[in-house]
Motif scaffolding. Structure first.
Motif, PDB file in Angstrom:
ATOM      1  N   UNK A 166     -28.408 -33.100  12.743  1.00  0.00           N
ATOM      2  CA  UNK A 166     -28.432 -31.792  13.254  1.00  0.00           C
ATOM      3  C   UNK A 166     -30.142 -32.261  14.142  1.00  0.00           C
ATOM      4  N   UNK A 167     -29.750 -31.588  15.128  1.00  0.00           N
ATOM      5  CA  UNK A 167     -30.292 -31.363  16.366  1.00  0.00           C
ATOM      6  C   UNK A 167     -31.137 -29.926  16.993  1.00  0.00           C
ATOM      7  N   UNK A 168     -32.450 -29.621  16.649  1.00  0.00           N
ATOM      8  CA  UNK A 168     -33.004 -28.341  17.628  1.00  0.00           C
ATOM      9  C   UNK A 168     -33.504 -28.745  18.413  1.00  0.00           C
ATOM     10  N   UNK A 169     -32.955 -27.735  19.523  1.00  0.00           N
ATOM     11  CA  UNK A 169     -34.137 -27.330  20.760  1.00  0.00           C
ATOM     12  C   UNK A 169     -35.688 -25.774  20.575  1.00  0.00           C
ATOM     13  N   UNK A 170     -36.871 -26.417  20.463  1.00  0.00           N
ATOM     14  CA  UNK A 170     -37.560 -25.120  19.960  1.00  0.00           C
ATOM     15  C   UNK A 170     -37.454 -24.125  21.396  1.00  0.00           C
ATOM     16  N   UNK A 171     -36.851 -24.114  22.664  1.00  0.00           N
ATOM     17  CA  UNK A 171     -36.943 -23.313  23.934  1.00  0.00           C
ATOM     18  C   UNK A 171     -36.310 -24.014  24.692  1.00  0.00           C
ATOM     19  N   UNK A 172     -36.341 -22.816  25.489  1.00  0.00           N
ATOM     20  CA  UNK A 172     -35.421 -23.833  26.755  1.00  0.00           C
ATOM     21  C   UNK A 172     -36.028 -24.494  27.584  1.00  0.00           C
ATOM     22  N   UNK A 173     -36.426 -25.439  28.014  1.00  0.00           N
ATOM     23  CA  UNK A 173     -37.554 -26.639  28.387  1.00  0.00           C
ATOM     24  C   UNK A 173     -37.610 -26.285  30.186  1.00  0.00           C
ATOM     25  N   UNK A 174     -38.885 -26.163  30.614  1.00  0.00           N
ATOM     26  CA  UNK A 174     -39.098 -26.009  31.694  1.00  0.00           C
ATOM     27  C   UNK A 174     -40.123 -27.580  32.731  1.00  0.00           C
ATOM     28  N   UNK A 175     -40.384 -28.112  31.734  1.00  0.00           N
ATOM     29  CA  UNK A 175     -40.660 -29.435  31.858  1.00  0.00           C
ATOM     30  C   UNK A 175     -39.810 -30.463  32.307  1.00  0.00           C
ATOM     31  N   UNK A 176     -38.418 -30.576  31.331  1.00  0.00           N
ATOM     32  CA  UNK A 176     -38.220 -31.961  31.256  1.00  0.00           C
ATOM     33  C   UNK A 176     -37.041 -30.916  31.116  1.00  0.00           C
ATOM     34  N   UNK A 177     -35.976 -32.524  30.827  1.00  0.00           N
ATOM     35  CA  UNK A 177     -34.980 -32.198  30.759  1.00  0.00           C
ATOM     36  C   UNK A 177     -33.905 -32.357  29.457  1.00  0.00           C
ATOM     37  N   UNK A 182     -26.469 -33.689  25.328  1.00  0.00           N
ATOM     38  CA  UNK A 182     -25.828 -35.022  25.277  1.00  0.00           C
ATOM     39  C   UNK A 182     -26.170 -35.658  24.137  1.00  0.00           C
ATOM     40  N   UNK A 183     -26.982 -35.481  23.179  1.00  0.00           N
ATOM     41  CA  UNK A 183     -27.288 -36.578  21.895  1.00  0.00           C
ATOM     42  C   UNK A 183     -25.968 -35.744  20.645  1.00  0.00           C
ATOM     43  N   UNK A 184     -25.869 -34.125  21.460  1.00  0.00           N
ATOM     44  CA  UNK A 184     -24.696 -33.627  19.943  1.00  0.00           C
ATOM     45  C   UNK A 184     -23.481 -34.242  20.364  1.00  0.00           C
ATOM     46  N   UNK A 185     -23.370 -34.055  21.822  1.00  0.00           N
ATOM     47  CA  UNK A 185     -21.855 -34.620  22.065  1.00  0.00           C
ATOM     48  C   UNK A 185     -21.606 -35.973  21.943  1.00  0.00           C
ATOM     49  N   UNK A 186     -22.680 -37.173  21.312  1.00  0.00           N
ATOM     50  CA  UNK A 186     -22.267 -38.153  21.637  1.00  0.00           C
ATOM     51  C   UNK A 186     -22.586 -38.783  19.586  1.00  0.00           C
ATOM     52  N   UNK A 189     -23.858 -34.228  16.497  1.00  0.00           N
ATOM     53  CA  UNK A 189     -24.387 -33.386  15.421  1.00  0.00           C
ATOM     54  C   UNK A 189     -24.505 -31.571  15.771  1.00  0.00           C
ATOM     55  N   UNK A 190     -24.852 -31.058  14.297  1.00  0.00           N
ATOM     56  CA  UNK A 190     -24.617 -29.540  14.935  1.00  0.00           C
ATOM     57  C   UNK A 190     -26.275 -29.103  15.741  1.00  0.00           C
ATOM     58  N   UNK A 191     -26.165 -28.644  16.863  1.00  0.00           N
ATOM     59  CA  UNK A 191     -27.068 -28.121  17.828  1.00  0.00           C
ATOM     60  C   UNK A 191     -27.728 -27.290  17.896  1.00  0.00           C
ATOM     61  N   UNK A 192     -28.741 -26.905  17.577  1.00  0.00           N
ATOM     62  CA  UNK A 192     -29.343 -25.063  17.220  1.00  0.00           C
ATOM     63  C   UNK A 192     -30.595 -24.392  18.758  1.00  0.00           C
TER      64      UNK A 192
END
Length: 377
Positions: A166-177, A182-186, A189-192
């Motif tokens: 499982x991979x989660x992003x808390x929001x669409x980041x503005x200061x870093x990529x 990519x990690x989900x593709x590698x 994992x499910x990406x949320x």
């Protein structure tokens, strides 16, 4: 003797509060914008071009009884200057291998929490102020707000005998990529993330998956849900003990709600988040944020950035400002700070509507994070 020093070695010295003197030979504007800092770190800035004719003029400003590190953007200039300093008789001189680019990209792994059910690692990106996490339970792992250095997480999971599921992003980041896609593709994992953040690639929307369970982990998504920083920001509450707060709550402040140009509206959302959702949580919940601004002030005795919610409440005037309009007025007054460098291009990449080469990604990320409103007493 001249030696190279890795970003990992510098990070260790900064964290351990060891004395370090830095001669930074980048341009003055670059130095003033962003430099290596720490409680026992001292630095001066003398641009490389001022040293081309010799280092004699700078020798009196340098310590003879302290470790000296010469720093530049990529390495070459600092190595040249460091060699001149050794020839001039200085003893303990190093240059930063890979320059400030390597400092920007180093991730420092720290154990945050462990019990019979789960283990949590924090990854401090000390040159950027960004934090990411791995939650391991049984033979599965979940990654929170991954950076683009996905090999770090895959290697850590391997060391723990776990698979990233499982991979989660808390929001669409503005200061870093983000490294989420990519990690989900590698890993498969499910990406949320939130659908409302506008990403154009395939992912699992939190609007339809507000609870993630695996092994002994029960992750609740506090969603639409902890807006303020962006309209689709979320936080993650794990086993009623750990709050991965993204860019909503920091150890020393709150997320800035002005990046989308709707500061009044989003400040009201931020107030509702703080005084409704967060207010209901116990004081002993451990808050693990997505960023920090000052490592010396925000890292705790255990070596990670985080604090109990009760302590954060007590030290943050915005979380004790009961009147909604007064809260909004204060946020608006403090929100007009400089935006993260290149934030529009970074957001476009994170949304999937733009693509950048590894070299361009590196360039876009150079510099400090500017994602917090700090009101600490």
């Amino acid at each position: 003797m001249l030696t190279g020093m890795t970003a990992k070695e510098v990070a260790k010295m900064v964290k351990n509060k060891e004395d370090l003197f830095i001669l930074d030979v980048r341009n003055q504007s670059d130095y003033q914008d962003w430099k290596i800092e720490g409680e026992k770190v001292s630095s001066i800035n003398v641009p490389y071009f001022d040293l081309l004719d010799g280092v004699e003029g700078v020798l009196k400003q340098l310590p003879t009884d302290n470790k000296l590190l010469v720093v530049c953007a990529k390495e070459g200039s600092s190595k040249f200057v460091a060699e001149q300093l050794v020839e001039a008789g200085l003893q303990d001189v190093s240059y930063l291998e890979g320059g400030m680019k390597s400092w920007s990209e180093h991730l420092e792994q720290v154990l945050v929490y462990a019990d019979e059910q789960l283990k949590v690692y924090q990854y401090l990106r000390m040159g950027k102020g960004c934090l990411s996490y791995m939650v391991i339970s049984g033979e599965e792992a979940l990654v929170v707000d991954p950076s683009r250095f996905t090999d770090v997480y895959m290697e850590a999971a391997k060391q723990e005998g776990a698979k990233i599921t499982h991979i989660v992003d808390s929001h669409l980041h503005a200061d870093h990529i983000s490294g989420g896609k990519t990690l989900a593709d590698q890993t498969g994992a499910a990406y949320y993330m939130m659908k409302s953040e506008g990403a154009v690639f395939d992912f699992m929307p939190f609007e339809e998956h507000d609870r993630i369970r695996f092994a002994h982990v029960d992750l609740r998504v506090l969603a639409v849900k902890t807006p303020g920083h962006t309209p689709g920001s979320v936080s993650f509450f794990v086993n009623d003990k750990l709050l991965f707060s993204g860019d909503t709550i920091f150890v020393g402040g709150l997320g800035r709600p002005d990046l989308g140009g709707k500061v009044q509206e989003w400040a009201k959302d931020l107030y509702d988040t703080v005084y409704e959702k967060i207010a209901a949580m116990a004081d002993d919940v451990i808050v693990l944020p997505g960023h920090y601004a000052n490592l010396d002030q925000e890292v705790n005795a255990a070596g990670y950035v985080g604090a109990e919610l009760g302590a954060i409440r007590a030290g943050n005037e915005l979380m004790n400002q009961q009147d909604k309009q007064a809260f909004v007025d204060q946020v608006v007054a403090n929100a007009q700070t400089e935006t993260p460098p290149n934030f529009e291009e970074i957001i476009a990449i994170n949304r999937g509507v733009d693509v950048a080469s590894p070299e361009r990604q590196q360039e876009l990320e150079i510099g400090p994070n500017r994602c917090a409103l700090h009101h600490t007493h």
